[in-house]
Design a protein around this motif. Sequence first.
Motif, PDB file in Angstrom:
ATOM      1  N   HIS A 298      28.855  27.735   5.920  1.00 38.15           N
ATOM      2  CA  HIS A 298      28.360  26.432   5.476  1.00 38.15           C
ATOM      3  C   HIS A 298      27.420  26.551   4.280  1.00 38.15           C
ATOM      4  O   HIS A 298      26.535  27.405   4.250  1.00 38.15           O
ATOM      5  N   SER A 299      27.607  25.668   3.323  1.00 30.99           N
ATOM      6  CA  SER A 299      26.679  25.558   2.201  1.00 30.99           C
ATOM      7  C   SER A 299      25.465  24.710   2.567  1.00 30.99           C
ATOM      8  O   SER A 299      24.461  24.707   1.856  1.00 30.99           O
ATOM      9  N   GLY A 300      25.566  23.975   3.672  1.00 31.60           N
ATOM     10  CA  GLY A 300      24.542  23.007   4.046  1.00 31.60           C
ATOM     11  C   GLY A 300      24.942  21.587   3.706  1.00 31.60           C
ATOM     12  O   GLY A 300      24.302  20.627   4.137  1.00 31.60           O
ATOM     13  N   ALA A 301      26.012  21.437   2.917  1.00 33.04           N
ATOM     14  CA  ALA A 301      26.424  20.096   2.486  1.00 33.04           C
ATOM     15  C   ALA A 301      26.818  19.215   3.663  1.00 33.04           C
ATOM     16  O   ALA A 301      26.615  17.998   3.628  1.00 33.04           O
ATOM     17  N   ARG A 302      27.355  19.802   4.697  1.00 26.60           N
ATOM     18  CA  ARG A 302      27.784  19.022   5.853  1.00 26.60           C
ATOM     19  C   ARG A 302      26.614  18.296   6.504  1.00 26.60           C
ATOM     20  O   ARG A 302      26.783  17.239   7.117  1.00 26.60           O
ATOM     21  N   TYR A 303      25.416  18.863   6.373  1.00 24.97           N
ATOM     22  CA  TYR A 303      24.251  18.330   7.080  1.00 24.97           C
ATOM     23  C   TYR A 303      23.206  17.704   6.164  1.00 24.97           C
ATOM     24  O   TYR A 303      22.189  17.191   6.640  1.00 24.97           O
ATOM     25  N   ALA A 304      23.422  17.750   4.866  1.00 22.27           N
ATOM     26  CA  ALA A 304      22.347  17.474   3.908  1.00 22.27           C
ATOM     27  C   ALA A 304      21.703  16.116   4.083  1.00 22.27           C
ATOM     28  O   ALA A 304      20.475  15.987   4.028  1.00 22.27           O
ATOM     29  N   GLU A 305      22.502  15.075   4.281  1.00 22.70           N
ATOM     30  CA  GLU A 305      21.932  13.728   4.349  1.00 22.70           C
ATOM     31  C   GLU A 305      21.295  13.415   5.697  1.00 22.70           C
ATOM     32  O   GLU A 305      20.495  12.485   5.815  1.00 22.70           O
ATOM     33  N   ALA A 306      21.626  14.206   6.734  1.00 17.61           N
ATOM     34  CA  ALA A 306      21.117  13.918   8.077  1.00 17.61           C
ATOM     35  C   ALA A 306      20.056  14.912   8.532  1.00 17.61           C
ATOM     36  O   ALA A 306      19.237  14.589   9.400  1.00 17.61           O
ATOM     37  N   ASP A 307      20.053  16.117   7.976  1.00 18.33           N
ATOM     38  CA  ASP A 307      19.161  17.167   8.459  1.00 18.33           C
ATOM     39  C   ASP A 307      18.766  18.056   7.282  1.00 18.33           C
ATOM     40  O   ASP A 307      19.378  19.094   7.030  1.00 18.33           O
TER      41      ASP A 307
ATOM     42  N   ASP B  90      30.740  26.176  -0.138  1.00 16.93           N
ATOM     43  CA  ASP B  90      31.181  26.613   1.185  1.00 16.93           C
ATOM     44  C   ASP B  90      31.964  27.919   1.038  1.00 16.93           C
ATOM     45  O   ASP B  90      32.350  28.324  -0.060  1.00 16.93           O
ATOM     46  N   GLY B  91      32.242  28.547   2.145  1.00 15.20           N
ATOM     47  CA  GLY B  91      33.073  29.747   2.170  1.00 15.20           C
ATOM     48  C   GLY B  91      33.649  29.928   3.556  1.00 15.20           C
ATOM     49  O   GLY B  91      33.588  29.025   4.396  1.00 15.20           O
ATOM     50  N   VAL B  92      34.201  31.101   3.796  1.00 13.59           N
ATOM     51  CA  VAL B  92      34.812  31.412   5.079  1.00 13.59           C
ATOM     52  C   VAL B  92      34.174  32.674   5.640  1.00 13.59           C
ATOM     53  O   VAL B  92      33.976  33.659   4.914  1.00 13.59           O
ATOM     54  N   ILE B  93      33.834  32.628   6.916  1.00 10.03           N
ATOM     55  CA  ILE B  93      33.375  33.809   7.649  1.00 10.03           C
ATOM     56  C   ILE B  93      34.523  34.288   8.529  1.00 10.03           C
ATOM     57  O   ILE B  93      35.164  33.482   9.213  1.00 10.03           O
ATOM     58  N   TYR B  94      34.781  35.595   8.519  1.00 10.22           N
ATOM     59  CA  TYR B  94      35.715  36.185   9.474  1.00 10.22           C
ATOM     60  C   TYR B  94      34.881  36.697  10.650  1.00 10.22           C
ATOM     61  O   TYR B  94      34.277  37.781  10.581  1.00 10.22           O
ATOM     62  N   PRO B  95      34.814  35.928  11.747  1.00  8.76           N
ATOM     63  CA  PRO B  95      33.851  36.236  12.811  1.00  8.76           C
ATOM     64  C   PRO B  95      34.009  37.615  13.430  1.00  8.76           C
ATOM     65  O   PRO B  95      33.015  38.296  13.702  1.00  8.76           O
ATOM     66  N   SER B  96      35.252  38.043  13.676  1.00  5.88           N
ATOM     67  CA  SER B  96      35.457  39.352  14.298  1.00  5.88           C
ATOM     68  C   SER B  96      34.897  40.462  13.421  1.00  5.88           C
ATOM     69  O   SER B  96      34.232  41.389  13.906  1.00  5.88           O
ATOM     70  N   ARG B  97      35.182  40.371  12.131  1.00  4.53           N
ATOM     71  CA  ARG B  97      34.664  41.383  11.198  1.00  4.53           C
ATOM     72  C   ARG B  97      33.138  41.357  11.148  1.00  4.53           C
ATOM     73  O   ARG B  97      32.490  42.412  11.152  1.00  4.53           O
ATOM     74  N   LEU B  98      32.562  40.177  11.086  1.00  5.48           N
ATOM     75  CA  LEU B  98      31.112  40.063  10.984  1.00  5.48           C
ATOM     76  C   LEU B  98      30.431  40.689  12.197  1.00  5.48           C
ATOM     77  O   LEU B  98      29.481  41.472  12.066  1.00  5.48           O
TER      78      LEU B  98
END
Length: 423
Positions: A57-66, A147-155
């Motif tokens: 997440h870049s934070g854009a999803r939450y910017a106006e609310a949080d 935004d970007g993508v996280i590969y959870p298993s790798r992380l």
Amino acid sequence: MTRTDGGDDGPEVLVVGGGATGVGVARDLAMRGVSVVLAERDGLSAGATGRSHGVLHSGARYAEADERGAEECVRENEILRDVAGVCVADTGGLFVSLASDDADYFARKRDACLAVGIDAEEVPVAEARERVPGLSDRVERAMWVPDGVIYPSRLVAATAGDARDRGARIRTHAPLTDVAVDGGRVVGATVGGDDLDVDVVVNAAGAWAESCAALAGVDVPMRPTKGVMVGVERDGVGPVVNRARSPADGDIAVPHPGSDRVVLGTTSVAVDDPDDYERGDEEVERVIEECAGMVPGFADDAVVDTYWGVRPLYGPSEADRAAAATDAAGTGDARGISREFTLLDHERDGAAGFYSIVGGKLTTHRAMAEAVADRVCERLGVDADCRTAAEPLAAADAPETVDRLVAEFDAGSPADYDVTGAE
């Protein structure tokens, strides 16, 4: 049973939970010279981490609310790009507004992004169509965000491997069955049939934090919600695609570069038991239908897989909320670290040395781990700074090595099996 202790390494810390936050705590503590063992009842990444949609997440999803949560996201987004290497992909992201959407909402989100330092840029719809072939004709406005993508298993596997290189012990398929509390403090725990002499237990069990805490005689009320992700076969979707509206079902599409799989998400339905809940076809259909509002072709694309995850949402009483708010001001025992996650110090519950970390999101796992490690080191009298924001994961630029760690730690997950080759 076999008894194990910290030996000459000093105080022993047990971290329970092998998701991103748990392995993050183990790595952070190991980097500060603390003796630590991490225990997971299954393979690593088996909970919410490996069953997420994997958005960086870049934070854009939450910017106006949080605002605070958005600032946290954009900061951690930048850190993960620097330290996580092949565990993330820099796809960029688009927020799109359809003709039926609230135009004022789009403007509020754009302005809020800029206000908190998110590099958001409104772009011509024609440019958005170049980046996302098949974008709906109903799209009227578009905004580019980092935004970007996280590969959870790798992380998770890379973080656990780094922690192990620094002295942490990683135990998979080793369920926690008891936490021993004597005289108001933690004195031991039983993991995978072994009794451990530990001074601190960190409960990073996600949606299972409530049952983990109960073993120490502590109440951590969780309010988990399930969400479904749908993998469809489609090539050419470059960025993460988000719907510019208040968060709702089916408002995000997550591509995997190098793969023809796009993950569509998601729903949010309360469940009582994170291990036992209904998985309905109607949720799958709703996600596809809603995401097809952004890219109509999603409705006709082949569905290659579906999977559900359970979010670890904290559901405190009003008294607990007040305690967290009090400690945020510096005078209590349960600390509200941010609106997105909460660190609970259970000394006030008669279990000194027992901590629970709840809430949060994959993007902010490192910050959550830092908050926990700071508190644990404070208790143990360890004077060492956090270095996880500056030092890359040991195998961050070696995909074959990371994927071997995924297999070794049984960390394969439905979120990114098409990238790692492991489920």
